[in-house]
Design an enzyme around this catalytic site. Structure first.
Site, short mmCIF file in Angstrom:
data_model
loop_
_atom_site.label_atom_id
_atom_site.label_comp_id
_atom_site.label_asym_id
_atom_site.label_seq_id
_atom_site.Cartn_x
_atom_site.Cartn_y
_atom_site.Cartn_z
N ASN A 260 16.75 -0.09 12.00
CA ASN A 260 18.01 0.64 12.06
C ASN A 260 18.36 1.21 10.71
OD1 ASN A 260 20.84 -0.36 10.93
ND2 ASN A 260 19.56 -2.20 11.23
N CYS B 222 23.68 -3.74 -0.20
CA CYS B 222 24.17 -2.35 -0.34
C CYS B 222 23.64 -1.73 -1.62
CB CYS B 222 25.69 -2.32 -0.43
SG CYS B 222 26.43 -3.35 0.73
N GLY C 122 21.72 -11.72 15.87
CA GLY C 122 22.00 -10.30 15.62
C GLY C 122 21.42 -9.40 16.69
N ASN D 21 27.82 -8.99 1.60
CA ASN D 21 26.56 -8.31 1.92
C ASN D 21 26.02 -7.71 0.61
OD1 ASN D 21 24.56 -6.58 2.70
ND2 ASN D 21 25.78 -5.46 4.22
#
Ligand SMILES: Cc1cc2nc3c(=O)[nH]c(=O)nc-3n(C[C@H](O)[C@H](O)[C@H](O)COP(=O)(O)O)c2cc1C
Length: 316
Positions: free
Chosen positions: A66, A127, A265, A124
């Site tokens: 993705n 990034c 997930g 997270n």
């Protein structure tokens, strides 16, 4: 099935991983969101974002690529709309945050400090860092530590902070160590692996952005290895193990490797009830081996057989 992650206690150890259940609302037509251990939100940024151009999903053998990007409504809309909705349904919410600069992480942590009902914050670290030519923060232990310290320093209440690490590093233990030393209460392992697919008919990359993050059953052995290595180095640091969990038996494997909780997930994308199903299957797996409490199984694969040196036990 009660599960404890350092200071965070949840009714069960199965969590919806970040990005695969939106802000949780999307799951409510399939399952009772209060039955999931916790919902980890899609990573929230300071401003609304549309994400990357399409096509941004491509299936690969046993996996999914993705390049959705950090699409989302921004922190204000999340706090006004999504968080209260989840709390009104009795869900526990882990808020995942993402920034393009350390200042943005800092600002998000300050903003979250005004919100009630956040069970934990997940940083997270995958990034791109706009101040370092787009190199993800989590690739370098020192940079990862700076982000964790900034978030910890800006949170005005004592909510548990988890650092979510990328597996695309040479030494995940070094990154984990820097995050713990900078104030992370726990670690979340793993985020997606960078991958790519080419459509041989069009002779073009399958994703508009060329690269994407690989997830799903194909990455589970990588997740098991990362959880194992980090548990071995930091046996007292709680871990959320995520990567390729599709069944209760997969969840059990990550618990045995040393995770205290397990994120689901990609499996949610083809089975929106996956969190409830995995929890039920995990209960059955534990009953079948006569284990009463989830806590008793965590890290059990690290036990040394008497007289067998460590390396010998697991190298074939
Ligand atoms: C479509 C999609 C979007 C994701 N978005 C995020 C995200 O916003 N933040 C994050 O930390 N991880 C994100 N992830 C990574 C997952 O939370 C998880 O760490 C990873 O996919 C491995 O677990 P899985 O194999 O069970 O999917 C995303 C994964 C997918 C498939």
């Amino acid at each position: 099935m009660r599960a404890r992650l350092g200071p965070l206690e949840l009714p069960n150890p199965v969590l919806a991983a970040s990005g695969c259940a939106g802000a949780g609302r999307e799951l409510a037509q399939f399952i009772d969101v209060a039955r999931v251990g916790a919902i980890i939100s899609k990573s929230i940024m300071t401003e609304p974002r549309t994400g990357n151009p399409a096509p941004r999903l491509a299936e690969t053998p046993s996996g999914l690529l993705n390049s959705v990007g950090l699409q989302g409504p921004g922190v204000d809309a999340f706090l006004q709309r999504d968080l209260p909705w989840l709390l009104s349904r009795g869900a526990r919410v882990v808020v995942s945050i993402a920034g393009q600069t350390v200042r943005e992480y800092d600002a998000l942590a300050s903003r979250l400090s005004d919100a009630a009902g956040v069970s934990a914050v997940e940083i997270n670290l995958s990034c791109p860092n706009a101040e370092d030519a787009g190199r993800p923060f989590g690739l370098d232990p020192a940079t990862a530590g700076v982000v964790v310290a900034a978030v910890r320093g800006s949170l005005r209440y004592d909510v548990p902070v988890f650092a979510k690490l990328s597996p695309d590093v040479t030494d995940i233990v070094a990154v984990a160590g820097a995050c713990v030393a900078s104030g992370a209460d726990g670690l979340s392992l793993i985020n997606v692996l960078l991958g790519m697919a080419i459509d041989v008919r069009t002779m073009r990359p399958a994703l508009a952005g060329a690269y994407g993050g690989l997830s799903g059953p194909a990455v589970r052995p990588v997740a098991v290895r990362c959880v194992w290595q980090v548990r071995e180095a930091f046996p007292d640091v709680p871990i959320i193990g995520t990567g390729g969990v599709r069944t209760g038996r997969d969840a059990l494997e990550l618990l045995l490797a040393g995770a205290s909780m397990v994120g689901v997930g990609t499996a949610i994308i083809h089975d929106p009830s996956a969190c409830s199903r995995v929890l039920r299957e995990l209960e059955e797996e534990l009953a079948a081996i006569g284990v009463d409490r989830v806590a008793d199984i965590i890290g059990q694969a690290h036990r040394r057989a008497p007289g067998v040196p460590r390396g010998f036990a697991w190298r074939t």
